[in-house]
Design an enzyme around this catalytic site. Structure first.
Site, PDB file in Angstrom:
ATOM      1  N   ARG A 134       4.225   1.979  -5.618  1.00  0.00           N
ATOM      2  CA  ARG A 134       3.523   3.062  -4.927  1.00  0.00           C
ATOM      3  C   ARG A 134       3.979   3.037  -3.473  1.00  0.00           C
ATOM      4  O   ARG A 134       3.656   2.093  -2.745  1.00  0.00           O
ATOM      5  CB  ARG A 134       2.012   2.835  -5.049  1.00  0.00           C
ATOM      6  CG  ARG A 134       1.165   3.943  -4.451  1.00  0.00           C
ATOM      7  CD  ARG A 134      -0.326   3.653  -4.636  1.00  0.00           C
ATOM      8  NE  ARG A 134      -1.143   4.725  -4.085  1.00  0.00           N
ATOM      9  CZ  ARG A 134      -1.472   4.817  -2.800  1.00  0.00           C
ATOM     10  NH1 ARG A 134      -1.084   3.911  -1.943  1.00  0.00           N
ATOM     11  NH2 ARG A 134      -2.205   5.835  -2.371  1.00  0.00           N
ATOM     12  N   LYS A 177       1.750  -1.613   4.399  1.00  0.00           N
ATOM     13  CA  LYS A 177       0.457  -2.273   4.618  1.00  0.00           C
ATOM     14  C   LYS A 177       0.513  -3.236   5.795  1.00  0.00           C
ATOM     15  O   LYS A 177       1.547  -3.790   6.130  1.00  0.00           O
ATOM     16  CB  LYS A 177      -0.001  -2.953   3.329  1.00  0.00           C
ATOM     17  CG  LYS A 177      -0.322  -1.899   2.257  1.00  0.00           C
ATOM     18  CD  LYS A 177      -1.591  -2.098   1.517  1.00  0.00           C
ATOM     19  CE  LYS A 177      -1.944  -0.827   0.749  1.00  0.00           C
ATOM     20  NZ  LYS A 177      -2.183  -1.042  -0.680  1.00  0.00           N
TER      21      LYS A 177
HETATM   22  N1  HH2 Z   1      -3.382   1.501  -1.666  1.00  0.00           N
HETATM   23  C1  HH2 Z   1      -3.966   2.510  -0.992  1.00  0.00           C
HETATM   24  C2  HH2 Z   1      -4.573   3.580  -1.673  1.00  0.00           C
HETATM   25  N2  HH2 Z   1      -4.560   3.636  -3.024  1.00  0.00           N
HETATM   26  N3  HH2 Z   1      -3.932   2.696  -5.100  1.00  0.00           N
HETATM   27  C3  HH2 Z   1      -3.348   1.704  -5.798  1.00  0.00           C
HETATM   28  N4  HH2 Z   1      -3.331   1.751  -7.142  1.00  0.00           N
HETATM   29  N5  HH2 Z   1      -2.772   0.625  -5.174  1.00  0.00           N
HETATM   30  C4  HH2 Z   1      -2.750   0.501  -3.817  1.00  0.00           C
HETATM   31  O1  HH2 Z   1      -2.234  -0.521  -3.308  1.00  0.00           O
HETATM   32  C5  HH2 Z   1      -3.369   1.538  -3.030  1.00  0.00           C
HETATM   33  C6  HH2 Z   1      -3.965   2.644  -3.732  1.00  0.00           C
HETATM   34  C7  HH2 Z   1      -3.944   2.488   0.498  1.00  0.00           C
HETATM   35  O2  HH2 Z   1      -2.767   3.065   0.993  1.00  0.00           O
HETATM   36  P1  HH2 Z   1      -2.638   4.587   1.502  1.00  0.00           P
HETATM   37  O3  HH2 Z   1      -2.893   5.549   0.401  1.00  0.00           O
HETATM   38  O4  HH2 Z   1      -1.318   4.749   2.163  1.00  0.00           O
HETATM   39  O5  HH2 Z   1      -3.717   4.697   2.631  1.00  0.00           O
HETATM   40  P2  HH2 Z   1      -5.183   5.299   2.706  1.00  0.00           P
HETATM   41  O6  HH2 Z   1      -6.026   4.644   1.668  1.00  0.00           O
HETATM   42  O7  HH2 Z   1      -5.621   4.986   4.115  1.00  0.00           O
HETATM   43  O8  HH2 Z   1      -5.093   6.774   2.448  1.00  0.00           O
END
Ligand code: HH2
Length: 261
Positions: free
Chosen positions: A238, A202
């Site tokens: 995660r 992040k």
């Molecule tokens: N962060 C993201 C997406 N989903 N779900 C949970 N439970 N907790 C989190 O911190 C979280 C999440 C964002 O990260 P990422 O999936 O890598 O990116 P994007 O939303 O751009 O696909």
């Protein structure tokens, strides 16, 4: 929990797993590297990301879930229709970043299926959530929100022992807000449910390393955050870089669990 974003626009791995074959291969690699579950998502929640329709989300996610029917999977969605299809295809956990506020049918889908559920805190909505988020007391407010959502889910038939809670790093939070939430993870753990943390790559991490315009953090910085959260009792991590986190957390857990001999 490994992360597979079947998206063209995620902040951390944009496009890497957009083709179903690539997404399936990444998920299998993460499981081989020690992930207990892989979180498959088809809509980016990065600040400013465009919304995706139900049909498009299903089109992206279904071929991946079909191919991975024998694997432990979580579905990262806030849409009840997508969650229902994913659960039919064998997913075990619904990871809803809106904590059941995005789609009124979601709670019913989760309750009826008996699936696991992750309730995450978010202030505002993805398009605008990073525009100067403000709290009087971030830790108390996030805990109160999660407690209310936990009660809501249970009162609608979701089994308490299926639910985990997530402070939602970066979802309407400054760097300082994120740090305060890790520091006081005990307040969230006092709600009595396992806590999931998602600090992986992040932007706060990149900013803490000195780049005020960073849009992502490094793997090493992600592991540092995961270990600090582990020390304070976090249960589920995660992450994008599964092997590195499994190695680091295995050592931290061995030290924690040691009997001194
Ligand atoms: N962060 C993201 C997406 N989903 N779900 C949970 N439970 N907790 C989190 O911190 C979280 C999440 C964002 O990260 P990422 O999936 O890598 O990116 P994007 O939303 O751009 O696909």
């Amino acid at each position: 929990m490994g992360i597979v974003n079947v998206t063209p626009d995620s902040f951390s791995d944009a496009g890497l797993n957009f083709e179903p074959e690539a997404a399936v291969a990444s998920a299998r690699r993460m499981l081989a590297e020690g992930a207990a579950i892989v979180d498959v998502g088809a809509e980016s929640t990065r600040p400013g990301a465009d919304a995706v329709s139900v049909d498009e989300e299903l089109r992206r996610v279904v071929p991946v879930l079909e191919e991975l029917h024998d694997a432990p999977l979580s579905i990262d969605t806030s849409k009840a229709k997508v969650a229902r299809r994913a659960l039919e295809l064998g997913a075990e956990l619904v990871n809803d970043v809106t904590a059941l506020r995005g789609d009124p049918k979601m709670v019913e889908v989760v309750a009826e299926s008996g699936a696991y559920l992750c309730l995450m805190h978010m202030l505002g909505e993805p398009r605008t959530m990073q525009d100067e988020p403000k709290y009087a007391d971030v830790v108390a407010e996030v805990a109160a929100f999660l407690e209310e959502r936990l009660t809501f889910a249970i009162s609608h038939g979701v089994r308490e022992d299926r639910i985990c809670l997530d402070p939602g790093f970066g979802f309407g939070k400054t760097v300082e807000h994120n740090l305060a939430l890790v520091r006081r993870l005990d307040v969230l753990l006092a709600l009595g449910r396992p806590v999931l943390v998602g600090f992986s790559r992040k932007r706060s991490l990149g900013r803490l390393l000195g780049d005020p315009k960073a849009t992502r953090g490094t793997t090493a910085a992600s592991i540092g955050a995961a270990l600090a959260a582990f020390d304070r009792g976090a249960d589920i991590f995660r992450v994008h870089d599964v092997r590195e986190h499994v190695e680091a957390l295995t050592i931290a857990a061995a030290i924690e669990g040691g009997d001194g001999s």
